[in-house]
Design an enzyme around this catalytic site. Structure first.
Site, mmCIF file in Angstrom:
data_model
loop_
_atom_site.group_PDB
_atom_site.id
_atom_site.type_symbol
_atom_site.label_atom_id
_atom_site.label_comp_id
_atom_site.label_asym_id
_atom_site.label_seq_id
_atom_site.Cartn_x
_atom_site.Cartn_y
_atom_site.Cartn_z
ATOM 1 N N ASP A 242 -1.465 4.987 1.213
ATOM 2 C CA ASP A 242 -0.516 4.050 0.600
ATOM 3 C C ASP A 242 -0.524 2.654 1.512
ATOM 4 O O ASP A 242 -1.373 2.568 2.325
ATOM 5 C CB ASP A 242 1.030 4.792 0.885
ATOM 6 C CG ASP A 242 2.025 4.209 -0.019
ATOM 7 O OD1 ASP A 242 1.664 3.277 -0.666
ATOM 8 O OD2 ASP A 242 2.979 5.092 -0.479
HETATM 9 C C1 BGC Z 1 4.509 2.866 -2.687
HETATM 10 C C2 BGC Z 1 3.283 3.147 -3.646
HETATM 11 C C3 BGC Z 1 2.579 2.108 -4.328
HETATM 12 C C4 BGC Z 1 2.118 0.840 -3.482
HETATM 13 C C5 BGC Z 1 1.464 -0.087 -4.152
HETATM 14 C C6 BGC Z 1 3.798 1.498 -1.849
HETATM 15 O O1 BGC Z 1 4.832 0.906 -1.052
HETATM 16 O O2 BGC Z 1 4.783 3.734 -1.758
HETATM 17 O O3 BGC Z 1 3.790 4.209 -4.328
HETATM 18 O O4 BGC Z 1 1.665 2.681 -5.340
HETATM 19 O O5 BGC Z 1 3.110 0.459 -2.626
HETATM 20 O O6 BGC Z 1 2.406 -0.988 -4.585
#
Ligand code: BGC
Length: 721
Positions: A253
């Site tokens: 993530d």
């Molecule tokens: C989120 C993800 C997301 C990623 C990219 C993170 O903060 O938890 O679900 O895909 O950001 O935007």
């Protein structure tokens, strides 16, 4: 017959050759890569891309959020929008809405359409779907997920992923695993039993890997048993890549990587989002300083880590590329076409759940001349922006008010805000400058003179509501909605409520309103879909994908104090164990306000002739269940036959019953059909911690056949030998 066998053989050998070809190609490329080129491939080069190898014509990998539409372009090196004017898309309903359709066929259409949009936008990985289990109504991201039941989520996620990937775009299954709250998500350490892990929290991930063959998975922010889930020896190495045979790419993530050695050893393949200022002044967060960049190379060069570890990651990345951006046969994609809007509208219409309908308050006849007071901010508030990374910039978003104005053109429609939440930006809610009292007065005034009042309330995508990065404070409606509703009810008894939310809310006014509709965040076609259901053009058939407790303390996670939710700031214990959602309500005999699987229709259905094929079954066999479904009402409609199984006498703790099969059936009025459903006997096993595996108990089981977890038409006893 012989020809058939030969054909099968050719197919089989063909498949083998393709897999072997791919492996050979991967080895061929790998040989040509330098250490630096390989290292580069394992981490970001911008906010949403990782580098290729220009020297060899190996492309970059481009990623985008998210689960219910392709996000607008984000700047190379910061979270700000890039400001493009050609990146507006079709917004599909948020995944709670999709789950509420209980229709895997629609999940397939949804995935296929969304995948086409991602492909058109030149994305190689679409960052979704999310299948974190709905554990508490406070979780700010529940709206992005598929509810509280592992079987429902598994059944819906598989066709969604296949639909995306048939476009040569990888789905990215997230957030693996146990990221079931936003509070302290970056570090909270989850302690949960192996049994709950395998029975409740992992099945949807397992189905996505073993059945849908998902090409990438995203690690989560939180920890599990003291180790960050993005580089987790047990979750990733043992379970995901070991037991389930995942051959794709584990992406972090954004900012969930914490350690070079752990990331290298415990399964992380591409590190994203650790630093964001690679193009600006500070070097500390530049891409070269990512955990899987320079520090990784140094550890390989000084012998602390073996180069084989890096090679395994690069093989996986190349495999993903051969399936996506290095696959010359992948289709070109489409965006904002009529078919996609139709899919969005169909999913939205089928996902809407009718929860209360005294004296057939709904549907409302669109041909009647009357005055309708439409009250509430959610009648006009855009719900595709906000909410965090799943925010969308659709080409068009039809508001509920607009949908009603179009469909009820013969009626006089009055509109009043009634309350307002105000905007939010960067996790800060900016209080509204409008006077709450005046807003209420204006709303009550139009309610009093209308024939019908429709109140559009619920939550929104502001921080602290249905939004990433924080949880809700409690389960009540904010911005004085309960108080306003009290006044509206006093002014006009002919009132129906439409809740726009991705979460359960408390409803102190429920007994006083005539109708209640649960609408989710429905995307581009929200207003059309809502008007479809209110007018009766669409007969509602959605079912709740999670329980609505009457009050927060009735929810399992909240029944064990703060250590269970939200934890003490460091650790939390999932003390309710396997008894999540309806499993808890059933077992503790705590009546929910609305039960899992519940949802009404404008027609009525009857189940009869319910039986199983045999009274006794053995391991490896299939239990066939049949029943007759009759549409006994006056209009066409769809019903979801739901089959739950329980074991009243067991040596281990059990939920009263658990969903094991379901099927949506469409029936014209007055018609009936016989429906056949099946359950594999082996799927009745529980996860036995003493053998770290599945254990099928012998003895009597009860098969519950019904149309909701609390609407069971018949129980049939069977025996497992
Ligand atoms: C989120 C993800 C997301 C990623 C990219 C993170 O903060 O938890 O679900 O895909 O950001 O935007």
């Amino acid at each position: 017959m012989r020809r058939f066998i030969v054909a099968l053989l050719v197919l089989f050998i063909g498949a083998q050759v393709t897999a072997n070809d791919m492996d050979a190609k991967i080895e061929d490329i790998l040989k040509q890569l330098t250490l630096d080129e390989k290292i580069a491939m394992t981490h970001a080069q911008s906010k949403f891309s990782s580098p290729g190898v220009p020297r060899l014509g190996i492309p970059e990998i481009w990623m985008s959020d998210g689960p219910h539409g392709v996000r607008e372009e984000i700047s190379w090196d910061s979270w700000s929008p890039a400001g493009w004017t050609n990146d507006s898309i079709t917004a599909f309903p948020a995944l709670t809405g999709l789950a509420a359709t209980f229709n895997p066929g629609l999940a397939s259409q949804y995935g296929a359409a969304l995948g086409e949009e991602a492909r058109y936008r030149k994305k190689d990985i679409l960052l979704g779907p999310g299948v974190n289990i709905y554990r508490t109504p406070l979780n700010g991201r529940n709206f992005e997920y598929m509810g509280e039941d592992p079987f429902l989520a598994s059944t819906m996620v598989v066709p969604y992923i296949k639909g995306i990937q048939q476009n040569g775009v990888s789905a990215c299954l997230k957030h693996y695993a146990l990221n079931n709250q936003e509070q302290w998500r970056g570090h909270i350490n989850v302690e949960v039993s192996d049994r709950a892990l395998h029975e409740i929290y992992l099945p949807a991930y397992k189905a996505a890997v073993t059945e849908a063959k998902v090409w990438s998975v995203m690690g989560a922010y939180n920890q599990f048993r003291g180790q960050h889930t993005t580089h987790h020896e047990h979750l990733i190495n043992d379970i995901l890549k070991g037991d389930w045979g995942f051959d794709g790419v584990l992406v972090s993530d954004w900012g969930s990587t914490h350690d070079t050695k752990e990331a290298a050893l415990f399964g992380l393949d591409i590190e994203m989002g650790t630093g964001t200022d690679g193009l600006t002044t500070s070097s500390e967060n530049a891409y070269d300083y990512y955990f899987l960049a320079k520090p990784f190379r140094e550890m390989i060069q000084n012998g602390e880590l073996d180069e084989d570890i890096l090679d395994d990651k690069v093989r996986r990345i190349l495999r993903l590329m051969l399936r996506t951006n290095m696959n010359p046969d992948r289709p070109l994609g489409r965006m904002n076409n009529l078919e996609h809007l139709e899919v969005a509208r169909k999913v939205a219409g089928e996902g809407i759940v009718l929860l209360k309908n005294d004296r057939s308050f709904f549907p409302i006849d669109p041909d009647k001349k009357m005055t309708i007071a439409v009250i509430g901010e959610n009648a006009t508030r855009a719900m595709t922006p906000g909410g965090g990374s799943s925010a969308l910039k659709p080409k068009n978003e039809i508001s509920p008010l607009q949908g009603l104005q179009e469909r009820f053109s013969k009626a006089t429609i009055l509109h009043s805000l009634g309350y307002t939440a105000g905007p939010s930006q960067y996790g800060r809610v900016i209080p509204s400058t409008m006077d709450a009292d005046s807003l209420q007065k204006a709303a009550v005034k139009i309610a009093a003179k209308a024939d019908i009042v429709l109140f559009f309330g619920g939550l929104n995508k502001n921080h602290g509501q249905d939004c990433e990065g924080g949880d809700r404070q409690d389960m009540t409606l904010d911005f004085g909605q309960d108080e306003l509703l009290k006044k509206l009810i006093k002014a006009n008894k002919n009132i129906g409520v439409i809740l726009v939310s991705g979460n359960a809310v408390e409803m102190p006014w429920l007994s006083k309103v005539k109708g209640l509709i649960q609408a989710w965040y429905l995307g581009s076609e929200a207003g059309h879909a809502i008007a479809d259901v209110i007018s009766g053009d669409v007969n509602p058939s959605g079912k709740l994908p999670f329980s609505f407790p009457a009050k927060l303390s009735d929810n399992a996670a909240h029944s064990f104090g703060e250590l269970s939710y939200p934890g003490d700031g460091k650790t939390q214990y999932y003390k309710e164990d396997i008894l999540v959602g309806y499993r808890w309500h059933d077992t503790q005999d705590i009546k929910p306000l609305f039960a899992f699987g519940y949802g009404m229709s404008y027609t009525s259905f009857k189940l009869s002739s319910i039986k199983t094929d045999k009274k006794s079954h053995g391991a490896g066999e299939i239990i066939n269940i049949s029943c007759k479904v009759s549409n006994t009402g006056k209009i066409d409609g769809s019903e979801v036959i739901q089959i739950y199984v329980g074991k009243p006498k067991s040596n281990v703790k059990r939920a009263v019953k658990e969903l094991k099969a379901f099927q949506k059936v469409h029936l014209a009025r007055g018609k009936n059909a016989s429906v056949e459903l099946s359950i594999a006997v082996d799927d009745l096993a529980f996860y036995d911690e003493s053998i770290s595996g599945w254990n099928l108990e012998k003895g009597d089981y009860l098969i519950y056949v019904g149309t909701a977890s609390n609407k069971i038409a018949k129980k049939v006893k069977i025996n497992i030998k």
